[in-house]
Design an enzyme around this catalytic site. Sequence first.
Site, PDB file in Angstrom:
ATOM      1  N   GLY A 121      -6.028 -12.236  -5.361  1.00 24.38           N
ATOM      2  CA  GLY A 121      -4.749 -11.710  -5.137  1.00 24.38           C
ATOM      3  C   GLY A 121      -4.005 -11.775  -6.627  1.00 24.38           C
ATOM      4  O   GLY A 121      -4.226 -11.664  -7.486  1.00 24.38           O
TER       5      GLY A 121
ATOM      6  N   ASP B 176      -3.453 -23.499  -6.188  1.00 26.94           N
ATOM      7  CA  ASP B 176      -5.808 -23.066  -6.187  1.00 26.94           C
ATOM      8  C   ASP B 176      -5.588 -24.023  -4.805  1.00 26.94           C
ATOM      9  O   ASP B 176      -5.161 -25.379  -5.230  1.00 26.94           O
ATOM     10  CB  ASP B 176      -6.484 -23.408  -7.026  1.00 26.94           C
ATOM     11  CG  ASP B 176      -7.733 -23.722  -6.570  1.00 26.94           C
ATOM     12  OD1 ASP B 176      -8.267 -23.227  -5.500  1.00 26.94           O
ATOM     13  OD2 ASP B 176      -8.648 -23.501  -8.049  1.00 26.94           O
TER      14      ASP B 176
ATOM     15  N   ALA C 117      -8.120 -16.776   9.402  1.00 25.65           N
ATOM     16  CA  ALA C 117      -8.549 -16.099   9.475  1.00 25.65           C
ATOM     17  C   ALA C 117     -10.628 -15.538   9.337  1.00 25.65           C
ATOM     18  O   ALA C 117     -10.902 -15.935   7.816  1.00 25.65           O
ATOM     19  CB  ALA C 117      -8.342 -15.087   6.918  1.00 25.65           C
TER      20      ALA C 117
ATOM     21  N   TYR D 282     -19.729 -16.846   1.421  1.00 26.09           N
ATOM     22  CA  TYR D 282     -18.784 -15.846   2.289  1.00 26.09           C
ATOM     23  C   TYR D 282     -19.028 -15.717   3.993  1.00 26.09           C
ATOM     24  O   TYR D 282     -18.112 -16.928   5.154  1.00 26.09           O
ATOM     25  CB  TYR D 282     -18.354 -14.525   2.048  1.00 26.09           C
ATOM     26  CG  TYR D 282     -16.899 -13.665   3.197  1.00 26.09           C
ATOM     27  CD1 TYR D 282     -15.793 -14.147   2.187  1.00 26.09           C
ATOM     28  CD2 TYR D 282     -17.640 -12.953   3.643  1.00 26.09           C
ATOM     29  CE1 TYR D 282     -14.794 -13.306   2.798  1.00 26.09           C
ATOM     30  CE2 TYR D 282     -16.218 -12.096   4.268  1.00 26.09           C
ATOM     31  CZ  TYR D 282     -14.970 -12.726   4.114  1.00 26.09           C
ATOM     32  OH  TYR D 282     -13.769 -12.139   4.316  1.00 26.09           O
TER      33      TYR D 282
ATOM     34  N   ARG E 108     -15.083  -2.854  -1.925  1.00 22.91           N
ATOM     35  CA  ARG E 108     -14.636  -2.323  -1.534  1.00 22.91           C
ATOM     36  C   ARG E 108     -15.049  -0.765  -0.862  1.00 22.91           C
ATOM     37  O   ARG E 108     -14.383  -0.229  -1.933  1.00 22.91           O
ATOM     38  CB  ARG E 108     -13.854  -2.700  -0.465  1.00 22.91           C
ATOM     39  CG  ARG E 108     -14.426  -4.640   0.035  1.00 22.91           C
ATOM     40  CD  ARG E 108     -13.592  -5.269   0.743  1.00 22.91           C
ATOM     41  NE  ARG E 108     -12.728  -5.257  -0.086  1.00 22.91           N
ATOM     42  CZ  ARG E 108     -11.062  -6.363   0.825  1.00 22.91           C
ATOM     43  NH1 ARG E 108     -11.596  -6.920   1.959  1.00 22.91           N
ATOM     44  NH2 ARG E 108     -10.291  -7.011   0.025  1.00 22.91           N
TER      45      ARG E 108
HETATM   46  N1  UDP Z   1     -20.799   1.225   0.524  1.00 28.04           N
HETATM   47  C1  UDP Z   1     -20.570   2.138  -0.333  1.00 28.04           C
HETATM   48  N2  UDP Z   1     -20.380   2.721  -1.747  1.00 28.04           N
HETATM   49  C2  UDP Z   1     -19.385   1.519  -2.411  1.00 28.04           C
HETATM   50  C3  UDP Z   1     -18.940   0.463  -1.853  1.00 28.04           C
HETATM   51  C4  UDP Z   1     -19.600   0.374  -0.314  1.00 28.04           C
HETATM   52  O1  UDP Z   1     -21.641   2.798   0.181  1.00 28.04           O
HETATM   53  O2  UDP Z   1     -19.119   2.184  -3.141  1.00 28.04           O
HETATM   54  C5  UDP Z   1     -20.843   0.276   1.319  1.00 28.04           C
HETATM   55  C6  UDP Z   1     -21.486  -0.748   1.789  1.00 28.04           C
HETATM   56  O3  UDP Z   1     -22.762  -0.730   1.110  1.00 28.04           O
HETATM   57  C7  UDP Z   1     -21.463  -1.261   3.091  1.00 28.04           C
HETATM   58  C8  UDP Z   1     -19.816  -0.115   3.210  1.00 28.04           C
HETATM   59  O4  UDP Z   1     -19.555   0.789   2.715  1.00 28.04           O
HETATM   60  O5  UDP Z   1     -22.281  -0.728   3.769  1.00 28.04           O
HETATM   61  C9  UDP Z   1     -18.412  -1.109   3.089  1.00 28.04           C
HETATM   62  O6  UDP Z   1     -18.752  -2.296   2.025  1.00 28.04           O
HETATM   63  P1  UDP Z   1     -17.456  -3.110   1.225  1.00 28.04           P
HETATM   64  O7  UDP Z   1     -17.550  -3.969   0.572  1.00 28.04           O
HETATM   65  O8  UDP Z   1     -16.065  -1.858   2.065  1.00 28.04           O
HETATM   66  O9  UDP Z   1     -17.488  -4.408   2.927  1.00 28.04           O
HETATM   67  P2  UDP Z   1     -18.606  -4.817   3.787  1.00 28.04           P
HETATM   68  O10 UDP Z   1     -17.968  -4.471   5.430  1.00 28.04           O
HETATM   69  O11 UDP Z   1     -19.467  -4.623   3.153  1.00 28.04           O
HETATM   70  O12 UDP Z   1     -17.363  -6.289   3.631  1.00 28.04           O
END
Ligand code: UDP
Length: 334
Positions: free
Chosen positions: A45, A65, A135, A166, A207
Amino acid sequence: MEIEQFFRSKVVIINGAAGFIGSHLSERLVECGAKVIGIDNFITGNRRNVEFLMNNPNFRLIEQDLNDQAGTLSVLEQIKKQEGRVDVVLHFASPASPPGYQKHPTETYLVNTLALHNVLVWLREYAPEARLLFAGSSEAYGNPQVHPQVETYWGNVNPNGPRACYDESKRMGESICGVFYRDFGLKTYIIRIFNTYGPRMDLEDGRVLPQFIKQVQAGEKLTVYGDGLQTRSYCYVDDLVAGALAFVASDYAGETINLGNPGEFTILQTAQIVNQVTGRADDQLEYRPLPIDDPLKRQPDISKAKKLLGWQPQVPFRQGLARMLAFYQVQTNN
Ligand code: UDP
């Protein structure tokens, strides 16, 4: 009951208030007239996310923390002493991006399990009427064999893969909430959050949407992992916040609901849309290997949330994406 009416003057603790979703919860709750106390250790964050609330008398941010038990208990005691009571706890404190939780694996599994347990033990003793919203995650379904994912599906998770710190701790968090609900009578609520996006996501968190936006800003190609045919369903953060708050304001303690937008896109389609709305050429793509255990499909079945809460997302993907791009000052065609 209306969200505003429920939360007015309530004392709400937001664990992870400086995170992406935590900051939007804080904003909305302050708007509703709640007294919000945010707790964060800033590992993923950022204080900047709630800077605009700092002068508001109904918002306070405490650096703590949650995995430090003694420190957390003393903060909770302090809050109870100052505010006189605790009405609601929203437990959103966890790294959430795959690179984020893989960088902080122990912090991640502890905050979703032991820290959650410690907060619930404290509530049982000092605020037994309080409600706690956990969450949880669509990652509870792992690489799903049922599509779309409905709450009654138990998932397909690798317990010892790179995502396990996770996925499995989000699952264990649900179990802990279940024990406190069934055995100790606490009002716990579980949401399984599907991919959520919007302003204040950390562009460095890896992400898919922040990563693409960062690449657009840098004039780089968009990195598509694998063949790009894996799917995700993107929910705009305001919709997620509305669903989460309506749920914890409801009488459905003990329930688990999916929260997400059923609009499903392949990653390739996602990249194409981003290129299109930012006026880039279609071929601005670069393929990279698919990460281990990357789920191939993900789409929420939201019938339960619709039925219980009358909730459903309002913001279509392109519209939410345009709002997000505007926040990062990326030019669009719209
Ligand atoms: N992804 C991608 N290119 C990137 C980052 C992520 O193709 O630069 C893909 C990743 O392999 C996954 C999807 O996008 O299939 C969503 O990934 P993210 O890390 O956003 O979250 P997740 O849903 O996997 O937790």
